[in-house]
Design a protein around this motif. Structure first.
Motif, PDB file in Angstrom:
ATOM      1  N   GLY A 107     120.439  56.717  91.276  1.00 24.16           N
ATOM      2  CA  GLY A 107     119.256  57.541  91.037  1.00 24.16           C
ATOM      3  C   GLY A 107     118.552  57.232  89.734  1.00 24.16           C
ATOM      4  O   GLY A 107     117.393  57.621  89.554  1.00 24.16           O
ATOM      5  N   GLY A 108     119.266  56.568  88.820  1.00 28.29           N
ATOM      6  CA  GLY A 108     118.651  56.264  87.533  1.00 28.29           C
ATOM      7  C   GLY A 108     118.383  57.507  86.707  1.00 28.29           C
ATOM      8  O   GLY A 108     117.510  57.514  85.827  1.00 28.29           O
ATOM      9  N   ILE A 109     119.121  58.587  86.971  1.00 30.05           N
ATOM     10  CA  ILE A 109     118.909  59.840  86.246  1.00 30.05           C
ATOM     11  C   ILE A 109     119.707  59.791  84.948  1.00 30.05           C
ATOM     12  O   ILE A 109     120.905  59.496  84.976  1.00 30.05           O
ATOM     13  CB  ILE A 109     119.350  61.047  87.100  1.00 30.05           C
ATOM     14  CG1 ILE A 109     118.624  61.032  88.453  1.00 30.05           C
ATOM     15  CG2 ILE A 109     119.083  62.358  86.378  1.00 30.05           C
ATOM     16  CD1 ILE A 109     119.129  62.076  89.431  1.00 30.05           C
ATOM     17  N   SER A 426     120.685  60.076  96.026  1.00 31.05           N
ATOM     18  CA  SER A 426     120.299  59.525  94.725  1.00 31.05           C
ATOM     19  C   SER A 426     119.084  58.623  94.851  1.00 31.05           C
ATOM     20  O   SER A 426     118.179  58.650  94.005  1.00 31.05           O
ATOM     21  CB  SER A 426     121.477  58.759  94.120  1.00 31.05           C
ATOM     22  OG  SER A 426     122.591  59.612  93.938  1.00 31.05           O
ATOM     23  N   ARG A 427     119.055  57.825  95.914  1.00 27.17           N
ATOM     24  CA  ARG A 427     117.889  56.962  96.140  1.00 27.17           C
ATOM     25  C   ARG A 427     116.618  57.778  96.295  1.00 27.17           C
ATOM     26  O   ARG A 427     115.581  57.466  95.706  1.00 27.17           O
ATOM     27  CB  ARG A 427     118.136  56.131  97.408  1.00 27.17           C
ATOM     28  CG  ARG A 427     116.993  55.205  97.812  1.00 27.17           C
ATOM     29  CD  ARG A 427     117.086  54.860  99.285  1.00 27.17           C
ATOM     30  NE  ARG A 427     116.853  56.032 100.121  1.00 27.17           N
ATOM     31  CZ  ARG A 427     117.247  56.120 101.395  1.00 27.17           C
ATOM     32  NH1 ARG A 427     117.919  55.137 101.953  1.00 27.17           N
ATOM     33  NH2 ARG A 427     116.972  57.210 102.102  1.00 27.17           N
ATOM     34  N   LYS A 430     115.394  59.440  93.108  1.00 26.20           N
ATOM     35  CA  LYS A 430     114.705  58.472  92.255  1.00 26.20           C
ATOM     36  C   LYS A 430     113.223  58.431  92.591  1.00 26.20           C
ATOM     37  O   LYS A 430     112.361  58.403  91.701  1.00 26.20           O
ATOM     38  CB  LYS A 430     115.334  57.088  92.435  1.00 26.20           C
ATOM     39  CG  LYS A 430     114.803  56.034  91.485  1.00 26.20           C
ATOM     40  CD  LYS A 430     115.600  54.742  91.638  1.00 26.20           C
ATOM     41  CE  LYS A 430     115.185  53.724  90.584  1.00 26.20           C
ATOM     42  NZ  LYS A 430     115.993  52.478  90.688  1.00 26.20           N
ATOM     43  N   TYR A 431     112.902  58.462  93.881  1.00 19.32           N
ATOM     44  CA  TYR A 431     111.502  58.464  94.314  1.00 19.32           C
ATOM     45  C   TYR A 431     110.802  59.748  93.863  1.00 19.32           C
ATOM     46  O   TYR A 431     109.709  59.705  93.298  1.00 19.32           O
ATOM     47  CB  TYR A 431     111.431  58.336  95.835  1.00 19.32           C
ATOM     48  CG  TYR A 431     110.017  58.336  96.375  1.00 19.32           C
ATOM     49  CD1 TYR A 431     109.359  57.138  96.636  1.00 19.32           C
ATOM     50  CD2 TYR A 431     109.342  59.534  96.619  1.00 19.32           C
ATOM     51  CE1 TYR A 431     108.056  57.131  97.131  1.00 19.32           C
ATOM     52  CE2 TYR A 431     108.037  59.541  97.100  1.00 19.32           C
ATOM     53  CZ  TYR A 431     107.403  58.337  97.360  1.00 19.32           C
ATOM     54  OH  TYR A 431     106.111  58.342  97.829  1.00 19.32           O
ATOM     55  N   ARG A 433     111.570  61.868  91.496  1.00 15.89           N
ATOM     56  CA  ARG A 433     111.426  61.948  90.039  1.00 15.89           C
ATOM     57  C   ARG A 433     110.253  61.094  89.571  1.00 15.89           C
ATOM     58  O   ARG A 433     109.553  61.439  88.616  1.00 15.89           O
ATOM     59  CB  ARG A 433     112.706  61.512  89.335  1.00 15.89           C
ATOM     60  CG  ARG A 433     113.867  62.470  89.520  1.00 15.89           C
ATOM     61  CD  ARG A 433     115.093  62.037  88.707  1.00 15.89           C
ATOM     62  NE  ARG A 433     114.885  62.260  87.279  1.00 15.89           N
ATOM     63  CZ  ARG A 433     114.866  61.300  86.377  1.00 15.89           C
ATOM     64  NH1 ARG A 433     114.997  60.034  86.729  1.00 15.89           N
ATOM     65  NH2 ARG A 433     114.700  61.591  85.095  1.00 15.89           N
ATOM     66  N   GLY A 517     117.025  50.893  97.818  1.00 16.66           N
ATOM     67  CA  GLY A 517     116.495  50.823  96.459  1.00 16.66           C
ATOM     68  C   GLY A 517     117.079  49.714  95.617  1.00 16.66           C
ATOM     69  O   GLY A 517     116.945  49.721  94.392  1.00 16.66           O
TER      70      GLY A 517
END
Length: 555
Positions: A107-109, A426-427, A430-431, A433, A517
């Motif tokens: 997710g890159g969170i 999570s993917r 990411k979108y 966010r 992703g």
């Protein structure tokens, strides 16, 4: 490492299929039946460049989390309970860690946002006998005797087992009745490879609150000889409500056929979650763990923050399970579902409960919602339609990007995402966010004790314009991603072929990686000519590739 080498390794993690994972100088070993904390001896069965599959030979030092005496003696041979030999408290922390790791890595969170948002996982007091549904394949053993049970992991070989530790007690009596009937009247069991024989599966559903029972035989034919005898015997079991059969004459791995025929009673049972009653047919999607489902929906309701003034959209609504829960506290609920029968069931469930502030639409949400918005604008002098809350509960593959785009365009203040796969969750986060939403609360719910699977509920809230900035990043500035470096295309192909028997192309792998992703090299996935048409990866192969990507911890 080479084939037949013996290695001693400490197990540090659990893979997507329940294998223990240990590392020797960075070289990963995947070892079935090992649990976190074990020190084991394992024999290398298949060695690759960066990893190997190994067979457990000896437990040198048992983990402090290893269960001394598993509840089910078939746990290792059966493919159902991948982690039953790990103490339940450690199962919960493993699943919580799994969700956290996916949110950060896929997710890159930022870790600080995840740490602030994560709430304690919701576990079970008794993590056994929780399943209200079981589908038992029927076949014959080497001596020609009829057996029922579960498939061994990654095979279609039946492990005879009529008493599953995750199922309800009455399952065993029902299966014994069916097998005795088949033997008495010489009714054949289905043989998958030869596509012959009559009885393929026995589906059993049980209402935990109503104690109503459903039995549905899946058959490779048009009827059950002496079916009235079987119906009479089964109807003597207390709680029996529905006895049907499903016609499935296709050469397929899909269990249920599309046609349901009545043998005795009615074609459905009912059950209750909270104070909402549901009508359940053999083909209905209904959560298999009703105890945890009530907790799961409770978390979703809490995150929705309903005051009675909100309009809520429930996407992938199924038979209306979450929709009807939400309708108790919302002003208006709209449910969207693509399966026609599920929509009919949802409308019937609303009628049964006397709930009038809910409406169900059949179709894809990314089409239904824009049409609804257009109609709203026409009826309200061009004023744009906005939703207060969107609840989404997609299948394992997650949301289509078109649906995520539609959610953003609706301008919902809050999005409650209920997920059965933390990787695709999570993917999708990411979108969202990237489109002005932020993760506020996350909570895992252990819907499937003794397995590696977990449900997660996530609350996203829409940011105000002055609370965030946009950053433009050119893709050619980025180097190889961590995910790309984990496994080569050939290694993914080998894994899929070994575990599913399917051959997949590099194109199909690239398409699935893109969906997940994972960044691809420029021009890698482009057609050779401008007018050529690329084949799309079939769903069966997509799921196999996704499993391989999870195995290599790329998603």
């Amino acid at each position: 490492m080479r084939k037949n080498d013996i290695a001693t390794v400490r197990i540090e993690d659990i893979g997507s299929n329940g294998e223990g994972i240990g590392k020797i100088e960075g070289y990963a070993l995947f070892i079935k039946d090992a649990v976190i904390g074990d020190v084991v001896e394992a024999k290398i069965m298949k060695a690759k460049k960066n990893y190997a599959y190994a067979k457990l030979v000896n437990i040198v030092t048992p983990s402090e989390f290893r269960v001394k005496k598993p509840v089910c003696p078939m746990a290792r041979s059966c493919g159902g309970c991948q982690i039953q030999e790990m103490e339940y408290g450690r199962q919960l922390s493993f699943k919580e860690d799994k969700v956290r790791e996916k949110l950060i890595r896929i997710g890159g969170i930022p870790e600080e946002i995840v740490s602030k948002a994560m709430e304690p996982i919701v576990g079970m007091e008794n993590p056994f006998a929780y399943r209200n549904k079981a589908q038992f394949p029927v076949g014959t053993d080497r001596d020609g005797r009829i057996v029922a049970g579960f498939y061994a992991g990654r095979t279609h070989s039946i492990i005879p087992n009529t008493r599953c530790a995750l199922g309800v007690e009455v399952n065993e009596r029902i299966l014994r009745c069916v097998i005795d009937f088949m033997e008495e009247f010489r009714i054949s069991a289905y043989h998958e490879e030869e596509h012959r024989g009559l009885v393929r599966h026995v589906l059993i559903r049980y209402g935990f609150r109503t104690r109503e029972i459903m039995v549905c035989l899946v058959i490779n034919g048009n009827g059950i000889p002496h079916g009235e005898v079987l119906a009479e015997r089964l109807s003597g079991i207390e709680g029996m409500t529905s006895i049907t059969y499903s016609v499935n004459r296709e050469r397929t791995n899909v269990i249920m056929g599309n046609e349901i025929r009545l043998l005795w009673g009615q074609t459905y049972i009912t059950d209750v979650i909270g104070d909402v009653k549901y009508q359940i047919s053999p083909l209905s999607f209904y959560q298999v763990n009703p105890v945890q489902t009530e907790k799961l929906y409770g978390v979703a309701m809490e995150y929705a923050q309903l005051t009675g003034e909100e309009t809520v959209w429930d996407l992938y609504c199924g038979i209306g399970t979450i929709s009807l829960f939400l309708a108790k506290k919302a002003k208006q609920v709209y449910g969207v579902e693509i399966v026609p029968q599920a929509v009919l069931d949802a409308r019937m469930n609303a009628k049964i409960n006397g709930i009038g502030n809910v409406e169900f639409f059949e179709g894809k949400a990314e089409k239904v919602l824009p049409e609804f918005g257009k109609k709203y604008e026409e009826e309200h002098e061009g004023r744009k339609y906005y939703a207060d809350v969107v609840v989404v509960d997609p299948p394992r593959k997650g949301c289509d990007e078109g649906l995520l785009r539609t959610i953003v365009e609706m301008g919902a203040k809050r999005v409650v995402y209920v997920s059965c796969d933390p990787a695709t969750l999570s993917r999708d986060l990411k979108y969202l966010r990237g489109e002005g939403y932020e993760v506020e609360r996350v909570r895992a719910v252990d819907q499937f004790p003794q397995t590696v699977h977990v449900e997660t509920v996530c609350l996203l809230s829409k940011l105000h314009a002055d609370q965030h900035i946009e950053v433009e990043l050119q893709m050619d500035e980025l180097d190889l991603t961590a995910a790309e470096s984990k496994a080569t295309y050939e290694e993914i192909k080998d894994y899929v072929l070994e575990h599913t028997g399917l051959k997949v192309s590099s194109l199909y792998i690239a398409q699935v990686k893109e969906k997940c992703g994972i960044i691809e090299r420029a021009n890698y996935n482009l057609p050779k000519s401008e007018n050529s048409r690329q084949p799309k990866c079939p769903l069966e192969k997509e799921m196999a590739i996704r499993e391989a990507l999870e195995h290599f911890r790329m998603i």
